[in-house]
Design a protein around this motif. Structure first.
Motif, mmCIF file in Angstrom:
data_model
loop_
_atom_site.group_PDB
_atom_site.id
_atom_site.type_symbol
_atom_site.label_atom_id
_atom_site.label_comp_id
_atom_site.label_asym_id
_atom_site.label_seq_id
_atom_site.Cartn_x
_atom_site.Cartn_y
_atom_site.Cartn_z
ATOM 1 N N LYS A 149 12.076 -37.989 66.800
ATOM 2 C CA LYS A 149 10.724 -38.423 66.419
ATOM 3 C C LYS A 149 10.464 -39.854 66.870
ATOM 4 N N ALA A 150 9.176 -40.232 66.880
ATOM 5 C CA ALA A 150 8.794 -41.578 67.312
ATOM 6 C C ALA A 150 9.029 -42.637 66.233
ATOM 7 N N ASP A 151 9.365 -42.199 65.001
ATOM 8 C CA ASP A 151 9.552 -43.150 63.899
ATOM 9 C C ASP A 151 10.561 -44.236 64.260
ATOM 10 N N ALA A 152 10.295 -45.456 63.783
ATOM 11 C CA ALA A 152 11.226 -46.559 64.009
ATOM 12 C C ALA A 152 12.574 -46.205 63.380
ATOM 13 N N ILE A 153 13.646 -46.553 64.068
ATOM 14 C CA ILE A 153 14.954 -46.272 63.479
ATOM 15 C C ILE A 153 15.467 -47.515 62.763
ATOM 16 N N ASP A 154 16.423 -47.306 61.901
ATOM 17 C CA ASP A 154 17.036 -48.358 61.100
ATOM 18 C C ASP A 154 17.364 -49.600 61.949
ATOM 19 N N TYR A 155 17.053 -50.757 61.407
ATOM 20 C CA TYR A 155 17.245 -52.038 62.118
ATOM 21 C C TYR A 155 18.657 -52.154 62.702
ATOM 22 N N SER A 156 19.659 -51.862 61.882
ATOM 23 C CA SER A 156 21.045 -52.039 62.340
ATOM 24 C C SER A 156 21.361 -51.092 63.493
ATOM 25 N N LEU A 157 20.934 -49.832 63.351
ATOM 26 C CA LEU A 157 21.186 -48.852 64.419
ATOM 27 C C LEU A 157 20.445 -49.241 65.685
ATOM 28 N N ALA A 158 19.257 -49.798 65.519
ATOM 29 C CA ALA A 158 18.446 -50.172 66.687
ATOM 30 C C ALA A 158 19.142 -51.246 67.522
ATOM 31 N N HIS A 159 20.106 -51.938 66.904
ATOM 32 C CA HIS A 159 20.809 -52.991 67.626
ATOM 33 C C HIS A 159 22.113 -52.527 68.274
#
Ligand SMILES: [Mn+2]
Length: 330
Positions: free
Chosen positions: A53-63
């Motif tokens: 999905k296009a939903d933003a993913i968790d900040y930590s995972l996004a890094h």
């Protein structure tokens, strides 16, 4: 069902892959995708990691390295031949767009650790005793003969660390710790990855925790704890859905609590997360309320209002306590 060696042969024989996991991806989902993608690329394969999905993913995972190259399933139009589903037992748990790609793929492979009645792909490796899908992927990389890099090890470690609740849950066994040690030997940094995943909460998440604690109740002689968050709680604190992720653990860590549940209001329904601290099987409650999952960690989407969800949950928790007291009396 295939063996891990057969899955490895299958992967070696093919060239162009997409790898996708479930909606609302967690550390195991993303970690499994990134580790496997990196391993296949080391074999010269073409690989795209998809987000359901296009939903933003968790900040930590996004890094995590590699996340920036992930493509949202609905935007993916390139030709490919093999769809690999990781950490997901049902096509519908990938959302419509990714499920459609799975349905049209020339070949499909599932690598997973969720208990499932029916395997969904052409080739399936499902080990529901594995503490994390990322641990299966880690072993698969060895089967593939890939030299496991620090990048692969870090991604796999994040999956294993998060699905075992930092090596605290019942699924933490000697095999998980041995695999973790292998990942550290290969270059995963436990302190850095723990800091990234667990010492990184936003001020909004902390504000949401205040709301969650203000709304919490204990039931059944203190053995069950639940709380709820309304859409208004999210609006008032500016918190995102990902900001709510750590909060269920706050409920679970209370003394005497065996089962914790956090209910989150959504536009048309209520999303519930359930956790067990002992041998209680919360997936049974999740199934009865419209969901599923693991024994110690499960979730559901309840069609109805928050009041109705709380009433239904209380009923289930009461039944569970009743069943437990019957068992111990017999
Ligand atoms: Mn998992």
């Amino acid at each position: 069902m295939q063996t891990l060696a057969e899955i490895a042969q299958d992967l070696k024989a093919r060239d162009n892959f997409v790898i996708c996991g479930h909606v609302s991806p967690d550390g195991d989902c993303i970690g499994s995708q990134l580790a496997l993608a990196e391993g296949l690329r080391a074999l010269g394969k073409t690989v795209t990691c998809l987000l359901a999905k296009a939903d933003a993913i968790d900040y930590s995972l996004a890094h995590l390295p590699g996340v920036e190259d992930m493509v949202i399933a609905k935007d993916f139009t390139s030709p490919f031949d093999t769809f690999i589903a990781v950490d997901v037992p049902l096509a519908k748990r990938m959302g419509e767009e990714a499920a459609a790609l799975h349905a049209q793929a020339a070949h499909t492979i599932t690598i997973d650790h969720h208990p499932s009645l029916e395997a969904m792909s052409d080739a399936n490796y499902i080990d529901d005793a594995a503490p994390a899908c990322a641990m299966i992927v880690w072993n698969l990389l060895a089967e593939l003969g890939v030299s496991r890099t620090a990048t692969m090890a870090s991604a796999a470690y994040v999956g294993l660390m998060t699905d075992t609740g930092r090596f605290q849950y019942q699924n933490t066994n000697a095999a998980a710790l041995r695999a973790a040690a292998e990942m550290v030997d290969a270059g995963a940094d436990p302190a850095d990855l723990a800091t990234l995943m667990y010492q990184n909460r936003s001020p909004q998440s902390m504000a949401l925790e205040e709301r969650m604690l203000a709304n919490h109740s204990v039931l059944e002689g203190g053995t069950c704890a639940y709380s709820f968050l309304t859409i208004q709680d999210f609006v008032d604190t500016g918190a995102t859905r990902a900001d709510a992720e750590p909060l269920i653990d706050v409920l679970r860590c209370m003394r005497g609590v065996r089962v914790a549940c956090l209910l989150r209001e959504q536009d048309n329904n209520v999303r519930g997360s359930l956790r067990a601290k002992d041998e209680t099987d919360v997936s049974v409650i999740a199934q009865r309320l419209g969901g599923g999952g693991h024994k110690a960690a499960a979730g559901f989407t309840f069609e109805g209002s928050m009041e109705e969800a709380i009433a239904a949950l209380k009923g289930e928790l009461s039944d569970l306590a009743q069943a437990a007291s019957t068992t111990s009396a017999s």
